[in-house]
Design a protein around this motif. Structure first.
Motif, PDB file in Angstrom:
ATOM      1  N   ASP A   1       0.822  -1.200   0.000  1.00 57.91           N
ATOM      2  CA  ASP A   1       0.000   0.000   0.000  1.00 57.91           C
ATOM      3  C   ASP A   1       0.860   1.255   0.000  1.00 57.91           C
ATOM      4  OD1 ASP A   1      -2.426  -1.220  -0.160  1.00 57.91           O
ATOM      5  OD2 ASP A   1      -2.951  -1.000   1.954  1.00 57.91           O
TER       6      ASP A   1
ATOM      7  N   TYR B   1      -4.317  13.050  -5.235  1.00 52.94           N
ATOM      8  CA  TYR B   1      -5.014  13.483  -4.023  1.00 52.94           C
ATOM      9  C   TYR B   1      -5.505  14.908  -4.200  1.00 52.94           C
ATOM     10  CZ  TYR B   1      -3.301   9.299  -1.704  1.00 52.94           C
ATOM     11  OH  TYR B   1      -3.053   7.994  -1.360  1.00 52.94           O
TER      12      TYR B   1
ATOM     13  N   GLU C   1      -4.394  11.741   5.398  1.00 54.85           N
ATOM     14  CA  GLU C   1      -5.296  10.686   5.882  1.00 54.85           C
ATOM     15  C   GLU C   1      -4.900   9.319   5.355  1.00 54.85           C
ATOM     16  OE1 GLU C   1      -9.053  12.177   4.675  1.00 54.85           O
ATOM     17  OE2 GLU C   1      -9.035  13.810   6.158  1.00 54.85           O
ATOM     18  N   ASP C   2      -4.499   9.239   4.082  1.00 55.91           N
ATOM     19  CA  ASP C   2      -4.071   7.947   3.537  1.00 55.91           C
ATOM     20  C   ASP C   2      -2.763   7.490   4.181  1.00 55.91           C
ATOM     21  OD1 ASP C   2      -5.721   6.449   1.978  1.00 55.91           O
ATOM     22  OD2 ASP C   2      -4.730   6.878   0.076  1.00 55.91           O
TER      23      ASP C   2
ATOM     24  N   GLU D   1      -1.840   8.177   7.197  1.00 63.94           N
ATOM     25  CA  GLU D   1      -2.198   7.720   8.543  1.00 63.94           C
ATOM     26  C   GLU D   1      -2.815   6.325   8.493  1.00 63.94           C
ATOM     27  OE1 GLU D   1      -4.669  10.949   9.714  1.00 63.94           O
ATOM     28  OE2 GLU D   1      -2.984  12.184  10.456  1.00 63.94           O
ATOM     29  N   ARG D   2      -3.660   6.066   7.477  1.00 61.20           N
ATOM     30  CA  ARG D   2      -4.213   4.718   7.312  1.00 61.20           C
ATOM     31  C   ARG D   2      -3.095   3.708   7.085  1.00 61.20           C
ATOM     32  NH1 ARG D   2      -7.705   7.550   3.553  1.00 61.20           N
ATOM     33  NH2 ARG D   2      -9.696   8.039   4.538  1.00 61.20           N
ATOM     34  N   LEU D   3      -2.099   4.121   6.320  1.00 62.54           N
ATOM     35  CA  LEU D   3      -0.970   3.237   6.029  1.00 62.54           C
ATOM     36  C   LEU D   3      -0.247   2.839   7.313  1.00 62.54           C
ATOM     37  CD1 LEU D   3       0.825   1.965   3.776  1.00 62.54           C
ATOM     38  CD2 LEU D   3       2.142   4.093   3.803  1.00 62.54           C
TER      39      LEU D   3
ATOM     40  N   GLU E   1      -1.430   2.824  10.289  1.00 58.36           N
ATOM     41  CA  GLU E   1      -2.326   2.079  11.178  1.00 58.36           C
ATOM     42  C   GLU E   1      -2.724   0.722  10.613  1.00 58.36           C
ATOM     43  OE1 GLU E   1      -5.494   4.816  11.635  1.00 58.36           O
ATOM     44  OE2 GLU E   1      -4.287   6.280  12.758  1.00 58.36           O
TER      45      GLU E   1
ATOM     46  N   ARG F   1      -4.663   0.181   8.014  1.00 58.82           N
ATOM     47  CA  ARG F   1      -6.018   0.186   7.467  1.00 58.82           C
ATOM     48  C   ARG F   1      -5.974   0.351   5.953  1.00 58.82           C
ATOM     49  NH1 ARG F   1      -8.926   4.552   8.856  1.00 58.82           N
ATOM     50  NH2 ARG F   1      -7.220   5.790   9.733  1.00 58.82           N
ATOM     51  N   PRO F   2      -7.023  -0.060   5.229  1.00 61.50           N
ATOM     52  CA  PRO F   2      -7.047   0.083   3.763  1.00 61.50           C
ATOM     53  C   PRO F   2      -6.895   1.540   3.351  1.00 61.50           C
ATOM     54  CG  PRO F   2      -8.800  -1.385   4.496  1.00 61.50           C
ATOM     55  CD  PRO F   2      -8.229  -0.754   5.736  1.00 61.50           C
ATOM     56  N   VAL F   3      -6.119   1.784   2.323  1.00 59.61           N
ATOM     57  CA  VAL F   3      -5.897   3.146   1.831  1.00 59.61           C
ATOM     58  C   VAL F   3      -6.777   3.404   0.624  1.00 59.61           C
ATOM     59  CG1 VAL F   3      -3.523   3.199   2.687  1.00 59.61           C
ATOM     60  CG2 VAL F   3      -3.975   2.412   0.355  1.00 59.61           C
ATOM     61  N   SER F   4      -7.084   4.670   0.401  1.00 59.27           N
ATOM     62  CA  SER F   4      -7.955   5.023  -0.723  1.00 59.27           C
ATOM     63  C   SER F   4      -7.289   4.749  -2.062  1.00 59.27           C
ATOM     64  CB  SER F   4      -8.353   6.500  -0.634  1.00 59.27           C
ATOM     65  OG  SER F   4      -7.231   7.338  -0.881  1.00 59.27           O
TER      66      SER F   4
END
Length: 322
Positions: free
Chosen positions: A248, A265, A273-274, A276-278, A280, A282-285
């Motif tokens: 990701d 983006y 935000e992406d 931060e998801r990375l 954590e 979590r799935p990224v946009s």
């Protein structure tokens, strides 16, 4: 970090203030710059005394200064507008920059410490002084991994988001704009231009992310190819990756340097935000965009803009920037 300690033992940290402070001015020969403002060294500006010339142009210059009255930041970077009769547009830009900086309040942006006008008509403003090294050099020599690099870039994106929320632009984000201080804090240098269109800053964030992440992501290194380039020139030797990215992290970078409404983006906040998801897990946009569309976009973008990411060698070399 061992590399960082070695660097501090062998080099004195340099000064870092806002880059590009005289974007509208005609640069002078370094000798002429110093001669023009030499008489200002030692002068009192509010609670500060000018200690050393850093850089300058035709009508303004930046100095390192030291506080001599009161409490607070001991060191400052002071921008000085030449006394007498500076051209009206320079005086206007100087005041706009001062007012823009006064509106910013973010830990990653050097803050305004004061301003004023001397009795003989020299306008000035003081901002927080930063001691440190460019992020890419710091990360390379200190052995910073992907997670730490992403964390730094989140801070950069949030600083840009903060400025954009107050209608302040940067318009000149590049590797030397990102400094890691001797205390490990990230500072983004060079804010101060009022404006609304944020596309240039968001695009530059993508290129910065590419350069920060590339040394620890072999997939991204393949995109750059074997050619060399400088910022703003046309890249040479770009080639398609031999395999699809399985990370990701690579997908986020591809989207960040993409081109077109479906492959980039929309804002600094969206990129943050992406990232931060990375971190954590979590799935990224960036997963939502077809892979080959992202690859084609990044290749086209790199050819047009000339992204380069030279890897610093040896110990961090402290910068002196204005």
């Amino acid at each position: 970090m061992d590399a960082e300690r070695e660097a501090r033992a062998s080099d004195d940290p340099g000064t870092a203030t806002a880059r590009g402070v005289d974007r509208s001015r005609t640069p002078l020969d370094p000798g002429e710059e110093r001669a023009q403002f030499a008489s200002a060294v030692g002068r009192r500006m509010g609670h500060f005394v000018l200690e050393a010339f850093i850089e300058g142009g035709r009508d303004s210059a930046v100095f390192r200064a030291r506080r001599v009255v009161g409490r607070g930041e001991k060191l400052a970077a002071i921008k000085l507008l030449r006394g007498g009769s500076p051209e009206p547009q320079f005086a206007r830009l100087f005041d706009e920059e001062r007012r823009s900086l006064a509106s910013l309040d973010h830990p990653a942006i050097p803050r305004l410490l004061g301003s004023g006008v001397t009795r003989d008509g020299w306008s000035w403003f003081a901002k927080q002084h930063a001691l440190g090294w460019p992020l890419i050099r710091y990360a390379h020599v200190s052995g910073v991994g992907l997670a730490e690099r992403v964390s730094f870039m989140i801070q950069v994106c949030r600083a840009v988001e903060h400025a954009h929320g107050r209608k302040v632009l940067h318009l000149d984000l590049h590797p030397e704009s990102l400094m890691v201080t001797t205390t490990g804090e990230l500072k983004v240098l060079g804010f101060g231009l009022p404006g609304l269109p944020t596309g240039t800053d968001v695009s530059d964030l993508g290129e910065l992310l590419f350069q920060v992440a590339r040394p620890v992501r072999p997939f991204l290194d393949e995109l750059r190819g074997s050619g060399s380039s400088t910022r703003g020139s046309r890249s040479q030797g770009l080639r398609r990756p031999r395999a699809r990215p399985s990370s990701d992290a690579d997908r986020v970078v591809l989207k960040a340097v993409g081109h077109g409404p479906r492959t980039h983006y929309a804002s600094a906040a969206a990129l943050a935000e992406d990232l931060e998801r990375l971190l954590e897990g979590r799935p990224v946009s960036a997963r939502r965009i077809p892979l080959m569309a992202r690859v084609r976009a990044v290749l086209g973008r790199l050819v047009q803009s000339g992204v380069s990411a030279p890897t610093p060698q040896g110990s961090p070399s402290p910068s002196s920037q204005g």
